[in-house]
Design a protein around this motif. Structure first.
Motif, mmCIF file in Angstrom:
data_model
loop_
_atom_site.group_PDB
_atom_site.id
_atom_site.type_symbol
_atom_site.label_atom_id
_atom_site.label_comp_id
_atom_site.label_asym_id
_atom_site.label_seq_id
_atom_site.Cartn_x
_atom_site.Cartn_y
_atom_site.Cartn_z
ATOM 1 N N LEU A 155 98.908 34.980 9.544
ATOM 2 C CA LEU A 155 97.508 35.389 9.579
ATOM 3 C C LEU A 155 96.622 34.253 10.073
ATOM 4 N N VAL A 156 96.904 33.037 9.618
ATOM 5 C CA VAL A 156 96.131 31.876 10.060
ATOM 6 C C VAL A 156 96.260 31.690 11.573
ATOM 7 N N LEU A 157 97.485 31.775 12.074
ATOM 8 C CA LEU A 157 97.717 31.584 13.515
ATOM 9 C C LEU A 157 97.070 32.695 14.337
ATOM 10 N N GLU A 158 97.099 33.925 13.821
ATOM 11 C CA GLU A 158 96.475 35.036 14.536
ATOM 12 C C GLU A 158 94.963 34.871 14.588
ATOM 13 N N LEU A 159 94.352 34.511 13.463
ATOM 14 C CA LEU A 159 92.906 34.330 13.431
ATOM 15 C C LEU A 159 92.470 33.137 14.263
ATOM 16 N N ASP A 160 93.334 32.129 14.366
ATOM 17 C CA ASP A 160 92.987 30.929 15.108
ATOM 18 C C ASP A 160 93.070 31.130 16.618
ATOM 19 N N PHE B 24 91.910 35.623 20.989
ATOM 20 C CA PHE B 24 91.969 36.317 22.268
ATOM 21 C C PHE B 24 93.396 36.728 22.631
ATOM 22 N N THR B 25 94.343 36.468 21.744
ATOM 23 C CA THR B 25 95.729 36.853 21.977
ATOM 24 C C THR B 25 96.302 37.426 20.684
ATOM 25 N N GLY B 26 97.513 37.966 20.775
ATOM 26 C CA GLY B 26 98.194 38.419 19.570
ATOM 27 C C GLY B 26 97.766 39.796 19.110
ATOM 28 N N LEU B 27 98.228 40.159 17.914
ATOM 29 C CA LEU B 27 97.977 41.489 17.375
ATOM 30 C C LEU B 27 96.518 41.706 17.001
ATOM 31 N N MET B 28 95.839 40.637 16.588
ATOM 32 C CA MET B 28 94.458 40.752 16.143
ATOM 33 C C MET B 28 93.478 40.237 17.197
ATOM 34 N N GLY B 29 93.912 40.195 18.437
ATOM 35 C CA GLY B 29 93.086 39.641 19.498
ATOM 36 C C GLY B 29 91.824 40.449 19.752
ATOM 37 N N ILE B 30 90.777 39.748 20.158
ATOM 38 C CA ILE B 30 89.523 40.407 20.527
ATOM 39 C C ILE B 30 89.733 41.175 21.824
ATOM 40 N N SER B 31 89.352 42.427 21.815
ATOM 41 C CA SER B 31 89.538 43.258 23.009
ATOM 42 C C SER B 31 88.462 42.943 24.051
ATOM 43 N N SER B 32 88.874 42.947 25.302
ATOM 44 C CA SER B 32 87.917 42.714 26.387
ATOM 45 C C SER B 32 87.298 44.009 26.893
ATOM 46 N N ALA B 33 87.708 45.138 26.308
ATOM 47 C CA ALA B 33 87.225 46.432 26.793
ATOM 48 C C ALA B 33 85.715 46.571 26.629
ATOM 49 N N THR B 34 85.175 46.059 25.523
ATOM 50 C CA THR B 34 83.737 46.174 25.292
ATOM 51 C C THR B 34 82.942 45.453 26.371
ATOM 52 N N LEU B 35 83.389 44.259 26.733
ATOM 53 C CA LEU B 35 82.701 43.500 27.777
ATOM 54 C C LEU B 35 82.892 44.147 29.139
ATOM 55 N N ARG B 36 84.110 44.565 29.429
ATOM 56 C CA ARG B 36 84.389 45.157 30.744
ATOM 57 C C ARG B 36 83.642 46.475 30.954
ATOM 58 N N ASN B 37 83.435 47.220 29.884
ATOM 59 C CA ASN B 37 82.775 48.527 29.979
ATOM 60 C C ASN B 37 81.326 48.472 29.534
ATOM 61 N N ALA B 38 80.724 47.287 29.593
ATOM 62 C CA ALA B 38 79.352 47.134 29.111
ATOM 63 C C ALA B 38 78.362 47.945 29.936
ATOM 64 N N LEU B 39 78.596 48.046 31.233
ATOM 65 C CA LEU B 39 77.667 48.741 32.124
ATOM 66 C C LEU B 39 78.355 49.924 32.799
ATOM 67 N N VAL B 40 77.662 51.031 32.836
ATOM 68 C CA VAL B 40 78.193 52.214 33.518
ATOM 69 C C VAL B 40 77.936 52.044 35.015
ATOM 70 N N PRO B 41 78.758 52.672 35.871
ATOM 71 C CA PRO B 41 78.532 52.564 37.319
ATOM 72 C C PRO B 41 77.185 53.116 37.730
ATOM 73 N N LEU B 42 76.575 52.502 38.731
ATOM 74 C CA LEU B 42 75.300 52.978 39.223
ATOM 75 C C LEU B 42 75.460 54.291 39.988
ATOM 76 N N LYS B 43 74.556 55.199 39.744
ATOM 77 C CA LYS B 43 74.593 56.454 40.487
ATOM 78 C C LYS B 43 73.987 56.236 41.846
ATOM 79 N N PRO B 44 74.568 56.823 42.879
ATOM 80 C CA PRO B 44 73.994 56.654 44.222
ATOM 81 C C PRO B 44 72.608 57.235 44.300
#
Length: 213
Positions: A183-188, A191-211
């Motif tokens: 648990l210590v190693l995972e929390l430390d 950004f990796t491992g089973l408890m890693g912070i997901s990048s999906a929230t950052l990647r999907n922060a903005l919706v595509p612009l409509k033409p």
């Protein structure tokens, strides 16, 4: 008495490591959330600015994927390995274009000023994530802790009878301590491992612009 003393020290160190790792995990999680919120705010300000800021909004969306890739890649670099921060050309170009906007009224001037401030805040958060890359738990702490736990279990086997119940109990205790260290190693390394912070929230922060049109 010696075993009890070592057990007390091991408990204190283990509690300290868990608290430190949890604090580091929460800090980096909040920084990622703050960066995501800043990007959304910046896009909203540019949308209020008007059609002149549409190219900047497009560039902002195109820059999210490279930013996320760099952050997660930097965090996977082992602690102690020298890494130098390099400002991307895309980020510099975005900042220059943002400052080159020519407001036509007070409202646009205010929006441009707020957008520059939001971009600066996002850049500062990005630098903090880079500066805090890698683990925060010193390796000697873990080595000493494992040594103490090993000494405790060795002392148990000196006075315990060799039977199924005793062996099963020692195994469960050892598994519990191993789980705590895991648990210590995972929390430390959030950004990796089973408890890693997901990048999906950052990647999907903005919706595509409509033409337009």
């Amino acid at each position: 008495m010696a075993t009890g003393l070592i057990g007390t020290l091991a408990a204190l160190v283990l509690g300290l490591l868990i608290a430190s790792a949890k604090s580091s995990f929460d800090l980096k999680t909040n920084q990622v959330r703050q960066m995501t919120a800043t990007i959304i705010l910046l896009d909203g300000l540019l949308a209020q600015y008007g059609p002149e800021a549409t190219p900047l909004r497009i560039d902002l969306r195109q820059s999210i994927e490279p930013i996320a890739d760099r952050i997660w890649r930097e965090q996977e670099i082992p602690t102690g390995k020298p890494v130098h921060f390099e400002l991307s050309a895309q980020s510099s170009a975005f900042e220059n274009e943002l400052e080159r906007l020519t407001p036509n009224n007070d409202a646009q001037r205010s929006l441009q000023s707020r957008a520059v401030a939001a971009f600066t805040e996002g850049a500062q958060t990005r630098l903090l994530l880079f500066a805090q890359a890698g683990g925060s738990i010193p390796t000697p702490f873990l080595i000493i802790l494992v040594f103490w736990l090993s000494a405790i279990f060795v002392s148990f086997t000196l006075f315990g009878q060799t039977n199924l119940v005793v062996m099963a109990t020692l195994f469960l205790c050892a598994l519990s301590f191993a789980g705590a260290i895991f648990l210590v190693l995972e929390l430390d390394n959030p950004f990796t491992g089973l408890m890693g912070i997901s990048s999906a929230t950052l990647r999907n922060a903005l919706v595509p612009l409509k033409p337009s049109g």
